[in-house]
Enzyme design. Structure first.
Site, mmCIF file in Angstrom:
data_model
loop_
_atom_site.group_PDB
_atom_site.id
_atom_site.type_symbol
_atom_site.label_atom_id
_atom_site.label_comp_id
_atom_site.label_asym_id
_atom_site.label_seq_id
_atom_site.Cartn_x
_atom_site.Cartn_y
_atom_site.Cartn_z
ATOM 1 N N HIS A 44 19.992 101.893 88.604
ATOM 2 C CA HIS A 44 19.429 101.151 87.475
ATOM 3 C C HIS A 44 18.431 102.017 86.702
ATOM 4 O O HIS A 44 17.257 102.077 87.060
ATOM 5 C CB HIS A 44 18.723 99.886 87.971
ATOM 6 C CG HIS A 44 19.655 98.804 88.390
ATOM 7 N ND1 HIS A 44 20.051 97.789 87.548
ATOM 8 C CD2 HIS A 44 20.295 98.588 89.560
ATOM 9 C CE1 HIS A 44 20.876 96.982 88.173
ATOM 10 N NE2 HIS A 44 21.045 97.451 89.401
ATOM 11 N N GLU A 51 17.091 101.371 83.892
ATOM 12 C CA GLU A 51 16.069 100.534 83.256
ATOM 13 C C GLU A 51 14.955 100.162 84.217
ATOM 14 O O GLU A 51 13.861 99.782 83.795
ATOM 15 C CB GLU A 51 16.709 99.264 82.672
ATOM 16 C CG GLU A 51 16.924 98.125 83.645
ATOM 17 C CD GLU A 51 18.054 98.358 84.629
ATOM 18 O OE1 GLU A 51 18.143 97.608 85.617
ATOM 19 O OE2 GLU A 51 18.849 99.296 84.423
ATOM 20 N N CYS A 63 25.653 99.645 87.510
ATOM 21 C CA CYS A 63 25.812 98.899 88.754
ATOM 22 C C CYS A 63 27.192 98.228 88.813
ATOM 23 O O CYS A 63 28.195 98.913 88.894
ATOM 24 C CB CYS A 63 24.665 97.903 88.923
ATOM 25 S SG CYS A 63 24.500 97.288 90.616
#
Length: 356
Positions: A334, A336, A250
């Site tokens: 993202h 994760e 990001c």
């Protein structure tokens, strides 16, 4: 919950709503997210610092407050706007109501707003300034004129850690997590792969980071315009020259590209939600990703040592870069957050393999 408040947009549009959470008035940048769940992750994502967040999914708060799902210790956004807030949450992990949680955290909430119409306005007009007020101003045109010219933004130094800390000290591989407002999920993924993680503040110098002798460096997400972080970009350029395996996510992705000479641009209304389609230009495979950003790296400004790896299927913006002269790569989305839900978790494995 019964007190009326008003949302005033910089284009002059006014919405009525009912307050929840904390009292008070506030001015901030107005954005929307299309995520259908994960409102706790949204509330505690440091990338939303300095923003009012509109939730497009109509019912919010139905599973209450679950601290295990927080991405940071406290909410980071300025205000939260929903169509309907659930006052009777039901979940076996629930530890409280969203209204009480935001009140305790000092975050203003607004419910009963026509979020469908509001989102359409943001989509057409673009991200804009907005204010939540208890009383309509006597001179609305003058208020709107002033609102539209206010310089609002967010700051990584407001959400970064204050001092270095260590996680999983017995891990095999040492990773420095450069914290620009990192989400807990990033550290969780590294720890799951048996990494020893040293979290360092955004103000860390290249000398500070290299002195830790990391085997890998992860650049985190964070809020705001990447180009204003001139000092971080300068230090990052020096760190990259050391050719330590590196991954950016990001804001970290954007800062890495800027350090190598690319340019960033502000998007009309950004990418915020858990359903952003991304294509791997190398393999042609498609992924559904979670994203939260208002800026992007311009594809045609990538330097000679960088290659576009992922692109957004909605607007063809840059979603990932591979670097050719250093062991580094970055992604705008993202991994994760597991939007697929496991589609892009392999990127953490790729990062680990680079260290090996």
């Amino acid at each position: 919950m019964d007190k009326t408040a008003y949302l005033i947009l910089q284009n002059g549009t006014v919405f009525n709503g009912r307050r929840f959470g904390a009292p008070g008035d506030i001015t901030a940048e107005l954005v929307f997210t299309t995520a259908m769940n994960g409102y706790l992750e949204t509330l505690t994502d440091p990338s939303y610092h300095g923003q009012m967040v509109v939730q497009t999914f109509p019912l919010i708060g139905n599973y209450g407050v679950i601290p295990d799902d927080f991405e940071s210790p406290a909410p980071r956004l300025s205000a939260y706007i929903v169509r309907e807030i659930c006052e009777g949450p039901a979940n076996f992990r629930c530890e409280g109501r969203l209204d009480n949680y935001l009140q305790d955290a000092g975050i203003i909430g607004l419910t009963g707003v026509d979020t469908r119409t509001l989102t359409k306005i943001i989509r057409e007009y673009g991200v804009m300034n907005a204010a939540i007020v208890s009383e309509l101003p006597a001179n609305l045109p003058a208020f709107v004129a002033k609102l539209s010219h206010q310089k609002l933004g967010s700051d990584v130094y407001q959400v970064t850690c204050k001092a270095p800390s260590s996680l999983n000290p017995t891990g095999d591989k040492h990773v420095v997590l450069w914290d620009f407002g990192y989400k807990k999920g990033m550290a969780t993924e590294l720890i799951a792969r048996n990494c020893r993680v040293t979290v360092v503040p955004a103000c860390s110098s290249a000398k500070d980071i290299l002195a830790l002798q990391p085997q890998g460096i992860l650049l985190s997400n964070g809020p705001g315009d990447p180009a204003v972080n001139i000092d971080i970009i300068r230090e990052l350029r020096e760190v990259m020259a050391a050719k330590i395996p590196m991954c950016g996510i990001c804001l970290g992705h954007q800062l890495m590209a800027l350090s190598q000479g690319a340019r960033s641009v502000k998007l009309r209304y950004g990418h915020r939600g858990a359903n952003q389609p991304v294509r791997d230009v190398q393999t042609g495979r498609l992924y559904i990703t979670s994203q939260n950003h208002g800026y992007a790296i311009e594809n045609d400004t990538l330097p000679a040592n960088a290659k576009l790896r992922f692109e957004n299927l909605n607007d063809n913006t840059c979603e990932g870069i591979d670097y050719l002269d250093v062991p580094a790569f970055s992604v705008q989305f993202h991994p994760e957050a597991r939007g697929g839900p496991l589609d892009t978790a392999f990127l953490f494995d790729r990062f680990i393999s680079m260290m090996e």
